[in-house]
Design an enzyme around this catalytic site. Structure first.
Site, PDB file in Angstrom:
ATOM      1  N   ALA A 148     110.303 -55.230  46.676  1.00 39.92           N
ATOM      2  CA  ALA A 148     109.204 -55.877  45.620  1.00 39.92           C
ATOM      3  C   ALA A 148     109.108 -55.060  44.360  1.00 39.92           C
ATOM      4  CB  ALA A 148     108.169 -55.288  46.469  1.00 39.92           C
ATOM      5  N   CYS A 149     108.622 -56.296  43.327  1.00 36.48           N
ATOM      6  CA  CYS A 149     108.351 -55.980  42.467  1.00 36.48           C
ATOM      7  C   CYS A 149     107.760 -53.814  42.304  1.00 36.48           C
ATOM      8  CB  CYS A 149     107.158 -56.412  41.963  1.00 36.48           C
ATOM      9  SG  CYS A 149     106.379 -56.499  39.919  1.00 36.48           S
ATOM     10  N   PHE A 150     106.727 -53.870  42.627  1.00 37.08           N
ATOM     11  CA  PHE A 150     106.886 -52.100  42.701  1.00 37.08           C
ATOM     12  C   PHE A 150     107.118 -51.066  43.587  1.00 37.08           C
ATOM     13  CE2 PHE A 150     102.513 -54.490  42.576  1.00 37.08           C
ATOM     14  CZ  PHE A 150     101.957 -53.825  41.401  1.00 37.08           C
TER      15      PHE A 150
END
Length: 276
Positions: A148-150
């Site tokens: 995911a983006c994080f």
């Protein structure tokens, strides 16, 4: 580089569906490009909580759509790049500003806008740092499964103790920069990964890696943060960090009409969201 026009409009549009939020962001971007509205800072949330994927991702490839449906969550494709985000308990911001008013490339403009996020986090009591310049914010995950983006910070994104606390993405169209980003209040890692098409044999290792790379505000501050407090902190952060004059406003009738049309023809359609 620095912001040339410092008189901006401030919007707080509350919580809306994922497709509606993406349609509003693009409608603002278009209206600003036509000179109808000033540069705009917008804060918003998501009802229901929703998955977004980057422009170049495959919804079917990245997202467990059966789990999304079973949970009553939403799903939409962004016009910006990057990886999947689950917008659950968070504050989301967006900025629309013409390139001539915020000169520079992606990295330079990330750096400028990150000053507002940095100041906002400081207003809440966090001790954030900006990640370095070694990574382009548009870079792809280097091989293997995209989590995911994080999962990792890019250039000029915010970290606390080396862990990412805000994820942003940027696109440009018609000479207008649109940057939007997610500032999570709390991260439910098990729920997030239940919505990903993650390989079962690597699932626990991927969760462990994610926890080591990402942090929400509740962990960074040692307390919970509410919507109103976060909006106030980041409003002041952008005002002071970028030296802006922010005037509260609302969407114009033209923006509302254009957002409704974009919702109908683009962000609410399978043709957009499920394209490969």
């Amino acid at each position: 580089m620095t912001v040339i026009q410092r008189a901006w409009r401030l919007l707080n549009t509350g919580h809306k569906t994922g497709p509606a939020n993406m349609a509003i962001d693009e409608a603002i971007q278009r209206a600003h490009g036509r000179g109808e509205v000033p540069p705009t800072l917008r804060f918003y949330g998501w009802t229901p909580a929703s998955v977004t994927i980057g422009y170049f991702q495959s919804m079917a490839g990245e997202v467990n759509l059966a789990a999304v449906k079973a949970g009553g969550w939403g799903a939409v494709r962004r016009q910006t790049g990057g990886r999947m985000i689950f917008h659950h308990e968070e504050l989301t911001y967006s900025v629309a500003i013409r390139e001539e008013l915020l000169p520079g490339g992606v990295v330079e403009t990330y750096r400028e806008l990150s000053a507002g996020l940095l100041a906002g986090l400081q207003n809440l009591g966090a001790q954030p740092e900006l990640s370095g310049e070694s990574e382009d914010p548009r870079r792809a995950n280097p091989g293997g499964f995209n989590t995911a983006c994080f999962d990792a910070p890019a250039a000029y994104e915010l970290t606390v103790s080396g862990r990412k606390v805000a994820g942003s993405a940027q696109t440009r169209s018609g000479g207008v920069i649109l940057q939007h980003g997610s500032i999570p209040f709390h991260l439910d890692v098990d729920l997030l990964f239940s919505l990903l098409n993650a390989p079962a044999d690597r699932l626990e290792k991927l969760k462990e890696r994610f926890r080591s790379k990402a942090m929400a505000l509740d962990e960074a501050l040692g307390r919970s943060v509410g919507w109103d407090e976060a909006v106030a902190a980041f409003t002041a952060g952008f005002r002071d960090g970028l030296g802006l004059a922010l005037t509260p406003g609302s969407l114009t009738p033209a923006e509302e009409a254009e957002a409704a049309e974009l919702l109908r023809t683009k962000y609410g359609s399978d043709e957009w969201n499920l394209k490969k």
